[in-house]
Design a protein around this motif. Structure first.
Motif, PDB file in Angstrom:
ATOM      1  N   GLN A 301       0.806  -1.229   0.000  1.00 36.54           N
ATOM      2  CA  GLN A 301       0.000   0.000   0.000  1.00 36.54           C
ATOM      3  C   GLN A 301       0.839   1.279   0.000  1.00 36.54           C
ATOM      4  OE1 GLN A 301      -3.143  -0.096   2.948  1.00 36.54           O
ATOM      5  NE2 GLN A 301      -3.694  -2.202   2.451  1.00 36.54           N
ATOM      6  N   SER A 302       1.958   1.239  -0.699  1.00 34.28           N
ATOM      7  CA  SER A 302       2.806   2.432  -0.841  1.00 34.28           C
ATOM      8  C   SER A 302       3.846   2.180  -1.914  1.00 34.28           C
ATOM      9  CB  SER A 302       3.515   2.764   0.477  1.00 34.28           C
ATOM     10  OG  SER A 302       4.499   1.781   0.762  1.00 34.28           O
ATOM     11  N   GLY A 303       4.398   3.264  -2.462  1.00 35.19           N
ATOM     12  CA  GLY A 303       5.523   3.134  -3.369  1.00 35.19           C
ATOM     13  C   GLY A 303       6.827   3.083  -2.602  1.00 35.19           C
ATOM     14  N   PHE A 304       7.825   2.364  -3.163  1.00 32.62           N
ATOM     15  CA  PHE A 304       9.154   2.321  -2.539  1.00 32.62           C
ATOM     16  C   PHE A 304      10.100   1.553  -3.459  1.00 32.62           C
ATOM     17  CE2 PHE A 304      12.230   1.600   1.011  1.00 32.62           C
ATOM     18  CZ  PHE A 304      12.294   2.911   1.450  1.00 32.62           C
ATOM     19  N   TRP A 305      11.364   1.471  -3.037  1.00 37.85           N
ATOM     20  CA  TRP A 305      12.364   0.705  -3.786  1.00 37.85           C
ATOM     21  C   TRP A 305      12.280  -0.761  -3.354  1.00 37.85           C
ATOM     22  CZ3 TRP A 305      13.697   5.572  -1.668  1.00 37.85           C
ATOM     23  CH2 TRP A 305      13.952   6.582  -2.600  1.00 37.85           C
ATOM     24  N   PHE A 306      11.293  -1.460  -3.865  1.00 34.44           N
ATOM     25  CA  PHE A 306      11.032  -2.840  -3.446  1.00 34.44           C
ATOM     26  C   PHE A 306      11.879  -3.829  -4.239  1.00 34.44           C
ATOM     27  CE2 PHE A 306       6.777  -0.882  -2.502  1.00 34.44           C
ATOM     28  CZ  PHE A 306       6.821  -1.046  -1.125  1.00 34.44           C
ATOM     29  N   ASN A 307      12.102  -4.991  -3.600  1.00 34.31           N
ATOM     30  CA  ASN A 307      12.695  -6.135  -4.289  1.00 34.31           C
ATOM     31  C   ASN A 307      11.583  -7.163  -4.421  1.00 34.31           C
ATOM     32  OD1 ASN A 307      14.156  -8.343  -5.186  1.00 34.31           O
ATOM     33  ND2 ASN A 307      15.894  -7.979  -3.860  1.00 34.31           N
ATOM     34  N   SER A 308      11.484  -8.088  -3.432  1.00 33.16           N
ATOM     35  CA  SER A 308      10.346  -9.024  -3.445  1.00 33.16           C
ATOM     36  C   SER A 308      10.049  -9.560  -2.042  1.00 33.16           C
ATOM     37  CB  SER A 308      10.622 -10.175  -4.417  1.00 33.16           C
ATOM     38  OG  SER A 308      11.767 -10.908  -4.033  1.00 33.16           O
ATOM     39  N   CYS A 309       9.544  -8.785  -1.068  1.00 33.44           N
ATOM     40  CA  CYS A 309       9.264  -7.377  -1.343  1.00 33.44           C
ATOM     41  C   CYS A 309      10.236  -6.457  -0.582  1.00 33.44           C
ATOM     42  CB  CYS A 309       7.827  -7.046  -0.939  1.00 33.44           C
ATOM     43  SG  CYS A 309       6.605  -7.437  -2.227  1.00 33.44           S
ATOM     44  N   SER A 310      10.234  -6.495   0.762  1.00 31.87           N
ATOM     45  CA  SER A 310      11.033  -5.489   1.450  1.00 31.87           C
ATOM     46  C   SER A 310      11.448  -5.895   2.854  1.00 31.87           C
ATOM     47  CB  SER A 310      10.253  -4.169   1.539  1.00 31.87           C
ATOM     48  OG  SER A 310       9.058  -4.350   2.257  1.00 31.87           O
ATOM     49  N   ALA A 311      12.635  -5.399   3.221  1.00 33.77           N
ATOM     50  CA  ALA A 311      13.068  -5.427   4.614  1.00 33.77           C
ATOM     51  C   ALA A 311      12.979  -4.027   5.201  1.00 33.77           C
ATOM     52  CB  ALA A 311      14.501  -5.938   4.708  1.00 33.77           C
ATOM     53  N   VAL A 312      12.798  -3.044   4.310  1.00 32.24           N
ATOM     54  CA  VAL A 312      12.605  -1.660   4.745  1.00 32.24           C
ATOM     55  C   VAL A 312      11.590  -1.007   3.815  1.00 32.24           C
ATOM     56  CG1 VAL A 312      14.692  -1.020   3.445  1.00 32.24           C
ATOM     57  CG2 VAL A 312      13.688   0.608   5.029  1.00 32.24           C
ATOM     58  N   ASN A 313      10.604  -0.349   4.422  1.00 29.63           N
ATOM     59  CA  ASN A 313       9.625   0.429   3.670  1.00 29.63           C
ATOM     60  C   ASN A 313       9.215   1.608   4.537  1.00 29.63           C
ATOM     61  OD1 ASN A 313       7.616   1.519   2.123  1.00 29.63           O
ATOM     62  ND2 ASN A 313       6.135  -0.113   2.483  1.00 29.63           N
ATOM     63  N   LEU A 314       9.818   2.751   4.293  1.00 25.82           N
ATOM     64  CA  LEU A 314       9.557   3.937   5.109  1.00 25.82           C
ATOM     65  C   LEU A 314       8.319   4.701   4.650  1.00 25.82           C
ATOM     66  CD1 LEU A 314      13.202   5.234   5.635  1.00 25.82           C
ATOM     67  CD2 LEU A 314      11.868   3.625   7.008  1.00 25.82           C
ATOM     68  N   ASN A 315       7.651   4.199   3.622  1.00 20.25           N
ATOM     69  CA  ASN A 315       6.428   4.836   3.132  1.00 20.25           C
ATOM     70  C   ASN A 315       5.175   4.049   3.488  1.00 20.25           C
ATOM     71  OD1 ASN A 315       8.106   6.708   1.985  1.00 20.25           O
ATOM     72  ND2 ASN A 315       7.910   5.946  -0.103  1.00 20.25           N
ATOM     73  N   GLY A 316       5.334   2.941   4.199  1.00 24.17           N
ATOM     74  CA  GLY A 316       4.206   2.077   4.509  1.00 24.17           C
ATOM     75  C   GLY A 316       3.262   2.655   5.556  1.00 24.17           C
ATOM     76  N   PRO A 317       2.062   2.066   5.683  1.00 26.07           N
ATOM     77  CA  PRO A 317       1.096   2.511   6.695  1.00 26.07           C
ATOM     78  C   PRO A 317       1.651   2.347   8.110  1.00 26.07           C
ATOM     79  CG  PRO A 317       0.058   1.070   5.089  1.00 26.07           C
ATOM     80  CD  PRO A 317       1.526   0.980   4.850  1.00 26.07           C
ATOM     81  N   ILE A 318       1.161   3.165   9.044  1.00 32.38           N
ATOM     82  CA  ILE A 318       1.636   3.138  10.422  1.00 32.38           C
ATOM     83  C   ILE A 318       0.589   2.476  11.307  1.00 32.38           C
ATOM     84  CG2 ILE A 318       2.393   4.530  12.388  1.00 32.38           C
ATOM     85  CD1 ILE A 318       3.207   6.681  10.395  1.00 32.38           C
ATOM     86  N   TYR A 319       1.028   1.537  12.133  1.00 31.60           N
ATOM     87  CA  TYR A 319       0.152   0.864  13.092  1.00 31.60           C
ATOM     88  C   TYR A 319       0.691   1.084  14.492  1.00 31.60           C
ATOM     89  CZ  TYR A 319      -1.151  -1.398   8.767  1.00 31.60           C
ATOM     90  OH  TYR A 319      -1.539  -1.623   7.479  1.00 31.60           O
ATOM     91  N   ARG A 320      -0.207   1.226  15.421  1.00 40.34           N
ATOM     92  CA  ARG A 320       0.192   1.539  16.797  1.00 40.34           C
ATOM     93  C   ARG A 320       0.945   0.398  17.448  1.00 40.34           C
ATOM     94  NH1 ARG A 320       2.304   2.421  20.646  1.00 40.34           N
ATOM     95  NH2 ARG A 320       1.724   3.612  22.482  1.00 40.34           N
ATOM     96  N   THR A 321       0.490  -0.845  17.240  1.00 41.77           N
ATOM     97  CA  THR A 321       1.143  -1.983  17.885  1.00 41.77           C
ATOM     98  C   THR A 321       1.181  -3.169  16.931  1.00 41.77           C
ATOM     99  OG1 THR A 321      -0.937  -2.784  18.799  1.00 41.77           O
ATOM    100  CG2 THR A 321       0.375  -1.325  20.197  1.00 41.77           C
ATOM    101  N   ASN A 322       2.092  -4.059  17.182  1.00 46.99           N
ATOM    102  CA  ASN A 322       2.165  -5.284  16.390  1.00 46.99           C
ATOM    103  C   ASN A 322       0.935  -6.177  16.585  1.00 46.99           C
ATOM    104  OD1 ASN A 322       3.531  -6.891  14.502  1.00 46.99           O
ATOM    105  ND2 ASN A 322       4.203  -8.267  16.126  1.00 46.99           N
ATOM    106  N   PRO A 323       0.403  -6.318  17.816  1.00 50.86           N
ATOM    107  CA  PRO A 323      -0.808  -7.132  17.992  1.00 50.86           C
ATOM    108  C   PRO A 323      -1.976  -6.663  17.131  1.00 50.86           C
ATOM    109  CG  PRO A 323       0.208  -6.733  20.110  1.00 50.86           C
ATOM    110  CD  PRO A 323       0.975  -5.914  19.114  1.00 50.86           C
ATOM    111  N   GLU A 324      -2.062  -5.335  16.910  1.00 51.48           N
ATOM    112  CA  GLU A 324      -3.134  -4.824  16.055  1.00 51.48           C
ATOM    113  C   GLU A 324      -3.010  -5.423  14.656  1.00 51.48           C
ATOM    114  OE1 GLU A 324      -4.544  -0.675  13.890  1.00 51.48           O
ATOM    115  OE2 GLU A 324      -3.167  -0.610  15.595  1.00 51.48           O
ATOM    116  N   ARG A 325      -1.776  -5.491  14.177  1.00 55.84           N
ATOM    117  CA  ARG A 325      -1.554  -6.058  12.853  1.00 55.84           C
ATOM    118  C   ARG A 325      -1.844  -7.556  12.846  1.00 55.84           C
ATOM    119  NH1 ARG A 325       2.607  -8.554  10.340  1.00 55.84           N
ATOM    120  NH2 ARG A 325       2.565  -8.443   8.075  1.00 55.84           N
ATOM    121  N   GLU A 326      -1.512  -8.232  13.944  1.00 55.44           N
ATOM    122  CA  GLU A 326      -1.747  -9.671  14.018  1.00 55.44           C
ATOM    123  C   GLU A 326      -3.237  -9.995  14.023  1.00 55.44           C
ATOM    124  OE1 GLU A 326       0.481 -12.138  13.864  1.00 55.44           O
ATOM    125  OE2 GLU A 326       1.858 -10.511  13.375  1.00 55.44           O
TER     126      GLU A 326
END
Length: 360
Positions: A301-326
């Protein structure tokens, strides 16, 4: 009448003398500040020159570093001239690590308590006092070329992306650019530095060349652009072997990818059959079985210098906590620096550039 004329002549001479005296004082003040640039700062009259877009092109600075060298050491908005002759407004960081940094990217909030306002700038009918102007990072190829967001007076006031074409021109100036990347997790702040940061021409997909990594010794973040060996980034049923994972997540040397311009290596086919069915290599055979989407920018959900796909993406969405993502498996990885916080989304990041020959 004779006495009145003498009196008026004396007044005029007095005023003229006073003007000469004030002019001399002003010249001395400017000379002293030119000789002692550390004395200049907020409100110094010469620094306003670099804040006006209307100034003559050949007299404009080409970087925040040049503005810093001229004694203007207050962080804020300035105008610089690019090699193509265009004028652009930038945020200059004159305080961090010797100053002279041109900020090309800022994303997120600098304080955890502001995150609620980041997602909802108007709460209960009232605009948040510390609301950050949020940008749409899931933007198109042309939008990433041009840049978007608002240039703030200081970091943390708004999201912005200076634009790939501007980044290309900035990194072609002089002897090249070094970079400092600020990283804020929800509990710690750190940084990474690169002695070389170069964005190539559009004809080469605005490829990123980033080398000569320097870590923060106090809070190491490690070089995420070099990739990660762990498989925690893989979401498919058939994840690559450990030795393949680092190769797949290495982003130095990658072209830029957006939702409408796929330049990454994510399930990239070797070719296509006559019916346009993709042909995959043996190691990517799982792509035709497991993946419905073949574009990292859509996945993340963002543009970046991706490979397949990424270990770093500074343009990605921000989430408050990891459990929220889980709890919500459909969410993308977020704004990540995987060699430091793994899958946990960061709170804030910024990228700053300055010439390699900068002197504080």
């Amino acid at each position: 009448m004779m006495l009145l004329a003498i009196f008026l002549l004396g007044v005029c001479h007095g005023r003229k003398g006073l003007g000469q005296l004030e002019s001399k004082k002003l010249n001395n003040y400017n000379q002293e500040n030119a000789e002692n640039p550390h004395q200049t700062g907020k409100g110094h009259r010469n620094c306003s020159f670099f804040r006006e877009k209307s100034r003559s092109l050949n007299k404009m600075a080409t970087s925040c570093s040049e503005i810093y060298q001229k004694g203007c050491k207050q962080t804020g908005q300035y105008y610089i001239r690019l090699g193509s002759g265009r004028k652009i407004q930038v945020l200059c960081d004159m305080d961090t690590d010797g100053g002279g940094w041109t900020v090309i990217h800022a994303h997120g909030v600098t304080h955890p308590e502001d995150f609620r306002c980041y997602n909802n700038p108007v709460i209960e009918g009232r605009r948040c006092r510390n609301a950050v102007v949020k940008a749409n990072w899931n933007s198109t190829w042309q939008e990433y070329i041009n840049g978007f967001g608002e240039i703030p007076k200081e970091l943390g006031e708004s999201d912005f992306w200076l634009g790939l074409e501007n980044m290309h021109e900035i990194t072609q100036e002089g002897r090249g650019s070094e970079a400092r990347i600020e990283l804020y997790s929800w509990g710690k702040r750190s940084w990474a530095k690169y002695g070389t940061f170069n964005v190539t021409h559009q004809d080469y997909g605005y490829t990123l060349k980033i080398n000569n990594f320097e870590d923060n010794k106090d809070i190491p973040v490690r070089n995420a652009f070099a990739g990660v060996p762990e498989n925690f980034l893989c979401r498919g049923r058939n994840c690559p072997e450990k030795r393949e994972n680092r190769k797949n997540s290495k982003q130095n040397g990658q072209m830029f990818t957006t939702k409408d311009r796929d330049n990454d290596n994510y399930c990239r086919p070797l070719g296509y059959k006559r019916d346009e069915t993709p042909i995959y290599s043996e190691e990517n055979k799982a792509c035709e079985l497991s993946y419905s989407n073949l574009n990292c920018a859509i996945e993340e959900q963002s543009g970046f210098w991706f490979n397949s796909c990424s270990a770093v993406n500074l343009n990605g969405p921000i989430y408050r906590t990891n459990p929220e993502r889980e709890r919500q498996k459909a969410l993308p990885a977020g704004m990540i620096w995987a060699t430091w916080q793994k899958q946990t989304s960061l709170m804030f990041s910024s990228i700053k550039l300055r010439p390699k020959n900068h002197h504080a």
